[in-house]
Design a protein around this motif. Structure first.
Motif, PDB file in Angstrom:
ATOM      1  N   TYR A   6       0.931  -1.372  -0.024  1.00  4.66           N
ATOM      2  CA  TYR A   6      -0.020  -0.153  -0.116  1.00  4.66           C
ATOM      3  C   TYR A   6       0.770   1.244   0.099  1.00  4.66           C
ATOM      4  O   TYR A   6       0.723   2.230  -0.729  1.00  4.66           O
ATOM      5  CB  TYR A   6      -1.017   0.012   1.168  1.00  4.66           C
ATOM      6  N   ALA A   7       1.934   1.225   0.696  1.00  5.32           N
ATOM      7  CA  ALA A   7       2.867   2.563   0.925  1.00  5.32           C
ATOM      8  C   ALA A   7       3.434   2.634  -0.554  1.00  5.32           C
ATOM      9  O   ALA A   7       3.525   3.823  -0.939  1.00  5.32           O
ATOM     10  CB  ALA A   7       3.807   2.179   2.005  1.00  5.32           C
ATOM     11  N   MET A   8       3.571   1.800  -1.282  1.00  4.41           N
ATOM     12  CA  MET A   8       4.184   1.661  -2.681  1.00  4.41           C
ATOM     13  C   MET A   8       3.290   2.495  -3.785  1.00  4.41           C
ATOM     14  O   MET A   8       3.449   3.188  -4.498  1.00  4.41           O
ATOM     15  CB  MET A   8       4.968   0.532  -3.229  1.00  4.41           C
ATOM     16  N   GLU A   9       1.924   2.231  -3.162  1.00  3.35           N
ATOM     17  CA  GLU A   9       0.741   2.607  -4.120  1.00  3.35           C
ATOM     18  C   GLU A   9       0.740   4.107  -3.996  1.00  3.35           C
ATOM     19  O   GLU A   9       0.437   4.828  -4.847  1.00  3.35           O
ATOM     20  CB  GLU A   9      -0.408   1.842  -3.890  1.00  3.35           C
ATOM     21  N   VAL A  10       0.903   4.351  -2.639  1.00  2.00           N
ATOM     22  CA  VAL A  10       0.886   5.889  -2.332  1.00  2.00           C
ATOM     23  C   VAL A  10       2.064   6.516  -3.005  1.00  2.00           C
ATOM     24  O   VAL A  10       1.787   7.509  -3.537  1.00  2.00           O
ATOM     25  CB  VAL A  10       0.748   5.898  -0.588  1.00  2.00           C
ATOM     26  N   VAL A  11       3.358   6.113  -3.079  1.00  2.00           N
ATOM     27  CA  VAL A  11       4.321   6.457  -3.627  1.00  2.00           C
ATOM     28  C   VAL A  11       4.314   6.572  -5.218  1.00  2.00           C
ATOM     29  O   VAL A  11       4.325   7.932  -5.753  1.00  2.00           O
ATOM     30  CB  VAL A  11       5.760   5.640  -3.538  1.00  2.00           C
ATOM     31  N   GLN A  12       3.662   5.814  -5.870  1.00  2.00           N
ATOM     32  CA  GLN A  12       3.235   5.814  -7.175  1.00  2.00           C
ATOM     33  C   GLN A  12       2.304   6.761  -7.532  1.00  2.00           C
ATOM     34  O   GLN A  12       2.094   7.082  -8.560  1.00  2.00           O
ATOM     35  CB  GLN A  12       2.982   4.469  -7.805  1.00  2.00           C
TER      36      GLN A  12
ATOM     37  N   GLN B  26       1.018  10.947 -10.686  1.00  2.00           N
ATOM     38  CA  GLN B  26       0.027  11.281 -11.696  1.00  2.00           C
ATOM     39  C   GLN B  26       0.179  12.712 -11.961  1.00  2.00           C
ATOM     40  O   GLN B  26      -0.161  13.084 -13.042  1.00  2.00           O
ATOM     41  CB  GLN B  26      -1.224  10.851 -10.731  1.00  2.00           C
ATOM     42  N   GLU B  27       0.414  13.564 -11.198  1.00  2.00           N
ATOM     43  CA  GLU B  27       0.602  15.228 -11.432  1.00  2.00           C
ATOM     44  C   GLU B  27       1.306  15.889 -10.386  1.00  2.00           C
ATOM     45  O   GLU B  27       1.892  15.316  -9.410  1.00  2.00           O
ATOM     46  CB  GLU B  27      -0.891  15.856 -11.154  1.00  2.00           C
ATOM     47  N   PRO B  28       1.902  16.932 -10.962  1.00  2.00           N
ATOM     48  CA  PRO B  28       2.905  17.653  -9.869  1.00  2.00           C
ATOM     49  C   PRO B  28       2.221  18.104  -8.747  1.00  2.00           C
ATOM     50  O   PRO B  28       1.043  18.228  -8.537  1.00  2.00           O
ATOM     51  CB  PRO B  28       3.266  18.909 -10.702  1.00  2.00           C
ATOM     52  N   GLY B  29       3.033  17.904  -7.555  1.00  2.00           N
ATOM     53  CA  GLY B  29       2.285  18.691  -6.393  1.00  2.00           C
ATOM     54  C   GLY B  29       1.833  17.366  -5.473  1.00  2.00           C
ATOM     55  O   GLY B  29       1.827  16.391  -5.818  1.00  2.00           O
ATOM     56  N   ASP B  30       1.285  17.951  -4.541  1.00  2.00           N
ATOM     57  CA  ASP B  30       0.627  17.081  -3.287  1.00  2.00           C
ATOM     58  C   ASP B  30      -0.634  16.366  -3.499  1.00  2.00           C
ATOM     59  O   ASP B  30      -0.926  15.381  -2.914  1.00  2.00           O
ATOM     60  CB  ASP B  30       0.855  17.415  -1.932  1.00  2.00           C
ATOM     61  N   GLU B  31      -1.319  17.027  -4.470  1.00  2.00           N
ATOM     62  CA  GLU B  31      -2.961  16.668  -4.482  1.00  2.00           C
ATOM     63  C   GLU B  31      -3.265  15.236  -4.655  1.00  2.00           C
ATOM     64  O   GLU B  31      -4.109  14.519  -4.411  1.00  2.00           O
ATOM     65  CB  GLU B  31      -3.445  17.664  -5.200  1.00  2.00           C
ATOM     66  N   ASP B  32      -2.432  14.849  -5.820  1.00  2.00           N
ATOM     67  CA  ASP B  32      -2.566  13.359  -6.080  1.00  2.00           C
ATOM     68  C   ASP B  32      -2.535  12.603  -4.825  1.00  2.00           C
ATOM     69  O   ASP B  32      -3.292  11.553  -4.743  1.00  2.00           O
ATOM     70  CB  ASP B  32      -1.786  12.956  -7.582  1.00  2.00           C
TER      71      ASP B  32
END
Length: 110
Positions: free
Chosen positions: A52-58, A62-68
């Motif tokens: 799951y942690a790797m899913e969050v890293v990946q 998706q896009e620049p910044g923290d929102e993704d």
């Protein structure tokens, strides 16, 4: 004189590349730590928590910044029917950013 200018330019380029790599490593570490925290909050443990942690890293790709990253964790908390406020998630992101920075800098000194 031009050799000195070129050396200085190469030095700036090298520093910029190094700084960009360090920022990337810090953000990836922060996202991994965030994923491990979120997994713990959702009752996910062991190997699945690391996945799951790797899913969050990946998610950060998706896009620049923290929102993704924020949207991923928010959606997963909602799907798990876990009551965590947006402010709590964002606060944890900031807290873990500082920790990730310290960890990456300590590793770089070794």
């Amino acid at each position: 004189m031009t050799d000195a200018f070129k050396d200085r330019e190469r030095g700036f380029e090298s520093k910029w590349a190094h700084d960009a790599e360090m920022r990337f490593r810090v953000m990836a570490r922060r996202n991994k730590l965030l994923g491990l925290w979120a997994a713990g909050e959702m009752g996910i443990a062991d190997a699945r928590a690391k996945e799951y942690a790797m899913e969050v890293v990946q998610a950060d790709f998706q896009e620049p910044g923290d929102e993704d990253v924020f949207r991923k964790v928010r959606a997963d908390f909602d799907a798990a029917k876990l009551a965590q406020s947006d402010a709590t998630i964002r606060s944890k992101m900031q807290e873990l950013l500082a920790i990730a920075g310290e960890q990456v800098m300590a590793e770089a000194k070794k």
